[in-house]
Design a protein around this motif. Structure first.
Motif, PDB file in Angstrom:
ATOM      1  N   ARG A  23       7.587 -24.416   2.588  1.00  0.00           N
ATOM      2  CA  ARG A  23       7.250 -25.696   1.965  1.00  0.00           C
ATOM      3  C   ARG A  23       8.068 -25.933   0.697  1.00  0.00           C
ATOM      4  NH1 ARG A  23       1.904 -24.364   3.696  1.00  0.00           N
ATOM      5  NH2 ARG A  23       1.562 -23.226   1.741  1.00  0.00           N
ATOM      6  N   ARG A  24       8.258 -24.881  -0.089  1.00  0.00           N
ATOM      7  CA  ARG A  24       8.940 -25.040  -1.369  1.00  0.00           C
ATOM      8  C   ARG A  24      10.460 -25.142  -1.232  1.00  0.00           C
ATOM      9  NH1 ARG A  24       8.786 -21.019  -4.225  1.00  0.00           N
ATOM     10  NH2 ARG A  24       7.494 -19.496  -3.151  1.00  0.00           N
ATOM     11  N   THR A  25      11.007 -24.524  -0.208  1.00  0.00           N
ATOM     12  CA  THR A  25      12.467 -24.546  -0.026  1.00  0.00           C
ATOM     13  C   THR A  25      12.913 -25.571   1.010  1.00  0.00           C
ATOM     14  OG1 THR A  25      12.342 -22.784   1.640  1.00  0.00           O
ATOM     15  CG2 THR A  25      12.638 -22.120  -0.663  1.00  0.00           C
ATOM     16  N   HIS A  26      11.951 -26.201   1.688  1.00  0.00           N
ATOM     17  CA  HIS A  26      12.225 -27.233   2.698  1.00  0.00           C
ATOM     18  C   HIS A  26      12.989 -26.692   3.910  1.00  0.00           C
ATOM     19  CE1 HIS A  26      10.786 -30.164  -0.199  1.00  0.00           C
ATOM     20  NE2 HIS A  26      11.670 -29.716  -1.090  1.00  0.00           N
ATOM     21  N   HIS A  27      12.829 -25.401   4.184  1.00  0.00           N
ATOM     22  CA  HIS A  27      13.358 -24.833   5.424  1.00  0.00           C
ATOM     23  C   HIS A  27      12.284 -24.949   6.506  1.00  0.00           C
ATOM     24  CE1 HIS A  27      17.043 -23.269   3.753  1.00  0.00           C
ATOM     25  NE2 HIS A  27      16.384 -22.624   2.807  1.00  0.00           N
ATOM     26  N   PRO A  28      12.647 -25.334   7.739  1.00  0.00           N
ATOM     27  CA  PRO A  28      11.650 -25.422   8.809  1.00  0.00           C
ATOM     28  C   PRO A  28      10.921 -24.094   8.999  1.00  0.00           C
ATOM     29  CG  PRO A  28      13.734 -26.388   9.506  1.00  0.00           C
ATOM     30  CD  PRO A  28      13.994 -25.693   8.202  1.00  0.00           C
ATOM     31  N   PRO A  29       9.601 -24.108   9.173  1.00  0.00           N
ATOM     32  CA  PRO A  29       8.847 -22.855   9.352  1.00  0.00           C
ATOM     33  C   PRO A  29       9.354 -22.011  10.516  1.00  0.00           C
ATOM     34  CG  PRO A  29       7.353 -24.704   9.000  1.00  0.00           C
ATOM     35  CD  PRO A  29       8.724 -25.282   9.165  1.00  0.00           C
ATOM     36  N   SER A  30       9.798 -22.681  11.581  1.00  0.00           N
ATOM     37  CA  SER A  30      10.264 -21.941  12.760  1.00  0.00           C
ATOM     38  C   SER A  30      11.479 -21.080  12.447  1.00  0.00           C
ATOM     39  CB  SER A  30      10.603 -22.910  13.892  1.00  0.00           C
ATOM     40  OG  SER A  30      11.591 -23.844  13.486  1.00  0.00           O
ATOM     41  N   LYS A  31      12.284 -21.499  11.470  1.00  0.00           N
ATOM     42  CA  LYS A  31      13.479 -20.740  11.101  1.00  0.00           C
ATOM     43  C   LYS A  31      13.138 -19.444  10.360  1.00  0.00           C
ATOM     44  CE  LYS A  31      17.027 -23.507  12.285  1.00  0.00           C
ATOM     45  NZ  LYS A  31      18.184 -23.076  13.108  1.00  0.00           N
ATOM     46  N   LEU A  32      11.914 -19.371   9.812  1.00  0.00           N
ATOM     47  CA  LEU A  32      11.513 -18.210   9.033  1.00  0.00           C
ATOM     48  C   LEU A  32      10.459 -17.363   9.740  1.00  0.00           C
ATOM     49  CD1 LEU A  32      11.224 -19.884   5.494  1.00  0.00           C
ATOM     50  CD2 LEU A  32      13.204 -18.742   6.500  1.00  0.00           C
ATOM     51  N   LEU A  33       9.586 -18.008  10.518  1.00  0.00           N
ATOM     52  CA  LEU A  33       8.478 -17.276  11.135  1.00  0.00           C
ATOM     53  C   LEU A  33       8.932 -16.393  12.297  1.00  0.00           C
ATOM     54  CD1 LEU A  33       5.652 -19.982  11.126  1.00  0.00           C
ATOM     55  CD2 LEU A  33       5.869 -17.985   9.648  1.00  0.00           C
ATOM     56  N   ILE A  34       9.882 -16.865  13.088  1.00  0.00           N
ATOM     57  CA  ILE A  34      10.358 -16.049  14.215  1.00  0.00           C
ATOM     58  C   ILE A  34      11.072 -14.787  13.713  1.00  0.00           C
ATOM     59  CG2 ILE A  34      11.894 -16.008  16.226  1.00  0.00           C
ATOM     60  CD1 ILE A  34      11.215 -18.929  16.711  1.00  0.00           C
ATOM     61  N   PRO A  35      11.955 -14.879  12.704  1.00  0.00           N
ATOM     62  CA  PRO A  35      12.523 -13.648  12.144  1.00  0.00           C
ATOM     63  C   PRO A  35      11.453 -12.721  11.561  1.00  0.00           C
ATOM     64  CG  PRO A  35      13.869 -15.516  11.527  1.00  0.00           C
ATOM     65  CD  PRO A  35      12.636 -16.068  12.173  1.00  0.00           C
ATOM     66  N   LEU A  36      10.391 -13.290  10.980  1.00  0.00           N
ATOM     67  CA  LEU A  36       9.293 -12.472  10.467  1.00  0.00           C
ATOM     68  C   LEU A  36       8.659 -11.655  11.591  1.00  0.00           C
ATOM     69  CD1 LEU A  36       7.106 -11.615   8.423  1.00  0.00           C
ATOM     70  CD2 LEU A  36       5.903 -13.748   8.980  1.00  0.00           C
ATOM     71  N   ALA A  37       8.395 -12.315  12.713  1.00  0.00           N
ATOM     72  CA  ALA A  37       7.783 -11.619  13.853  1.00  0.00           C
ATOM     73  C   ALA A  37       8.702 -10.525  14.394  1.00  0.00           C
ATOM     74  CB  ALA A  37       7.448 -12.630  14.950  1.00  0.00           C
ATOM     75  N   PHE A  38       9.995 -10.834  14.523  1.00  0.00           N
ATOM     76  CA  PHE A  38      10.949  -9.844  15.040  1.00  0.00           C
ATOM     77  C   PHE A  38      11.063  -8.644  14.104  1.00  0.00           C
ATOM     78  CE2 PHE A  38      13.649 -12.972  17.780  1.00  0.00           C
ATOM     79  CZ  PHE A  38      12.587 -13.052  18.660  1.00  0.00           C
ATOM     80  N   SER A  39      11.147  -8.899  12.803  1.00  0.00           N
ATOM     81  CA  SER A  39      11.335  -7.801  11.852  1.00  0.00           C
ATOM     82  C   SER A  39      10.110  -6.902  11.784  1.00  0.00           C
ATOM     83  CB  SER A  39      11.655  -8.351  10.463  1.00  0.00           C
ATOM     84  OG  SER A  39      10.600  -9.170   9.979  1.00  0.00           O
ATOM     85  N   SER A  40       8.911  -7.462  11.954  1.00  0.00           N
ATOM     86  CA  SER A  40       7.716  -6.618  11.943  1.00  0.00           C
ATOM     87  C   SER A  40       7.701  -5.690  13.157  1.00  0.00           C
ATOM     88  CB  SER A  40       6.450  -7.482  11.910  1.00  0.00           C
ATOM     89  OG  SER A  40       6.295  -8.216  13.115  1.00  0.00           O
ATOM     90  N   LEU A  41       8.206  -6.175  14.287  1.00  0.00           N
ATOM     91  CA  LEU A  41       8.298  -5.321  15.472  1.00  0.00           C
ATOM     92  C   LEU A  41       9.370  -4.249  15.309  1.00  0.00           C
ATOM     93  CD1 LEU A  41       8.027  -8.040  18.278  1.00  0.00           C
ATOM     94  CD2 LEU A  41       6.285  -6.372  17.647  1.00  0.00           C
ATOM     95  N   LEU A  42      10.522  -4.646  14.784  1.00  0.00           N
ATOM     96  CA  LEU A  42      11.622  -3.688  14.602  1.00  0.00           C
ATOM     97  C   LEU A  42      11.271  -2.630  13.557  1.00  0.00           C
ATOM     98  CD1 LEU A  42      14.648  -6.169  14.637  1.00  0.00           C
ATOM     99  CD2 LEU A  42      13.931  -4.638  16.470  1.00  0.00           C
ATOM    100  N   GLY A  43      10.630  -3.053  12.476  1.00  0.00           N
ATOM    101  CA  GLY A  43      10.263  -2.115  11.431  1.00  0.00           C
ATOM    102  C   GLY A  43       9.246  -1.088  11.894  1.00  0.00           C
ATOM    103  N   GLY A  44       8.384  -1.486  12.848  1.00  0.00           N
ATOM    104  CA  GLY A  44       7.396  -0.559  13.359  1.00  0.00           C
ATOM    105  C   GLY A  44       7.991   0.610  14.114  1.00  0.00           C
TER     106      GLY A  44
END
Length: 217
Positions: free
Chosen positions: A127-148
Motif C-alpha cells: 500500500r505504501r509503495t504502490h506495488h501490486p500485492p501480487s508482485k510481493l505476495l507470491i515471492p513471499l510464499a515461494f521464499s517461505s517454502l525454499l527457506g524451510g
C-alpha cells in the motif's frame, strides 16, 4: 490388485479430491482419512494413535507454538518496520529483502506461520509503495517454502525424513545437515525471482479492481 490396496487407493483419491475442493478444513480431512483407514481395517486403533506420540509430530507442534508466540508478541510489527526500512521503494530491493527475511524465518519456524506473520507486513508495504500485492505476495510464499528446506525443523517433511531414518536404526540428520543444499536452492530461487520470475508475475491490485468495478456500476 488386492482388496486392501484398492481400498487404500480409494481413500487416497477421495482425500485428494477433498483437498482440491477446499470444502473442508485440511485438519478435518486428515482426521477423516485416519478414521477411514481404521474403519476399513487397514490399520488398527493402536497404529492410528501411535503417530500422536511420534517425536516428529511433537516437534511439528512445537514449531507451530513457536510461530504463534512470535506472531502474538509484537515481532511481526517490528519486523515490518525493518523490512520497510531496508527494502525502500524499489521493486527488486523489496523482493530481495522480503524473500531473505521470510527464508531465514522459515528455517526455524513453520512455513505457514511465517507466511501468516509476514502477510500483513507485505500488504502494508504494498500500500505504501504502490506495488501490486501480487508482485510481493507470491515471492513471499515461494521464499517461505525454499527457506524451510535449509534446516531439519524448517518443514515437516524434513522432520519426518529424519524420524524415519532414526526409527529404522540409521544415523539421523542433525539440525543443519540440510543447510548446504538448502542454501543453494534458496539462492537460486531468489535470483530467479529477482531477474526472471518477477517479470512473469501477474500485476493485480484487488482494491483498485474493486473501486473500478464500483465506478462502472
Amino acid at each position: 490388485m488386492s482388496q486392501s490396496i484398492l481400498i487404500t487407493l480409494s481413500i487416497l483419491v477421495i482425500s485428494l479430491l477433498l483437498f482440491i475442493s477446499e470444502r473442508l478444513r485440511i485438519d478435518l480431512i486428515a482426521l477423516m482419512v485416519l478414521g477411514a483407514l481404521v474403519l476399513t481395517g487397514q490399520i488398527n486403533a493402536d497404529e492410528a494413535l501411535a503417530g500422536f506420540s511420534s517425536p516428529a509430530v511433537v516437534t511439528v507442534w512445537a514449531v507451530f507454538i513457536l510461530s504463534a508466540g512470535l506472531a502474538n508478541t509484537g515481532v511481526a510489527g517490528w519486523l515490518g518496520q525493518q523490512v520497510a526500512r531496508l527494502g525502500g521503494t524499489g521493486e527488486k530491493r523489496l523482493l530481495l529483502v522480503i524473500m531473505l527475511v521470510a527464508g531465514f524465518l522459515s528455517a526455524f519456524m513453520n512455513n505457514m506461520g511465517v507466511t501468516a506473520m509476514m502477510l500483513p507486513v507485505v500488504l502494508d508495504i504494498s500500500r505504501r509503495t504502490h506495488h501490486p500485492p501480487s508482485k510481493l505476495l507470491i515471492p513471499l510464499a515461494f521464499s517461505s517454502l525454499l527457506g524451510g528446506m535449509t534446516t531439519m525443523i524448517g518443514t515437516p517433511a524434513n522432520i519426518l525424513a529424519a524420524d524415519a531414518l532414526s526409527s529404522y536404526g540409521y544415523d539421523t540428520f542433525s539440525l543443519f545437515d540440510y543447510v548446504p543444499t538448502g542454501l543453494v536452492i534458496m539462492a537460486v530461487g531468489t535470483l530467479f525471482m529477482l531477474f526472471i520470475g518477477r517479470l512473469l508475475l501477474p500485476s493485480r491490485d484487488p482494491s483498485s479492481e474493486l473501486r473500478h468495478g464500483l465506478h462502472e456500476m
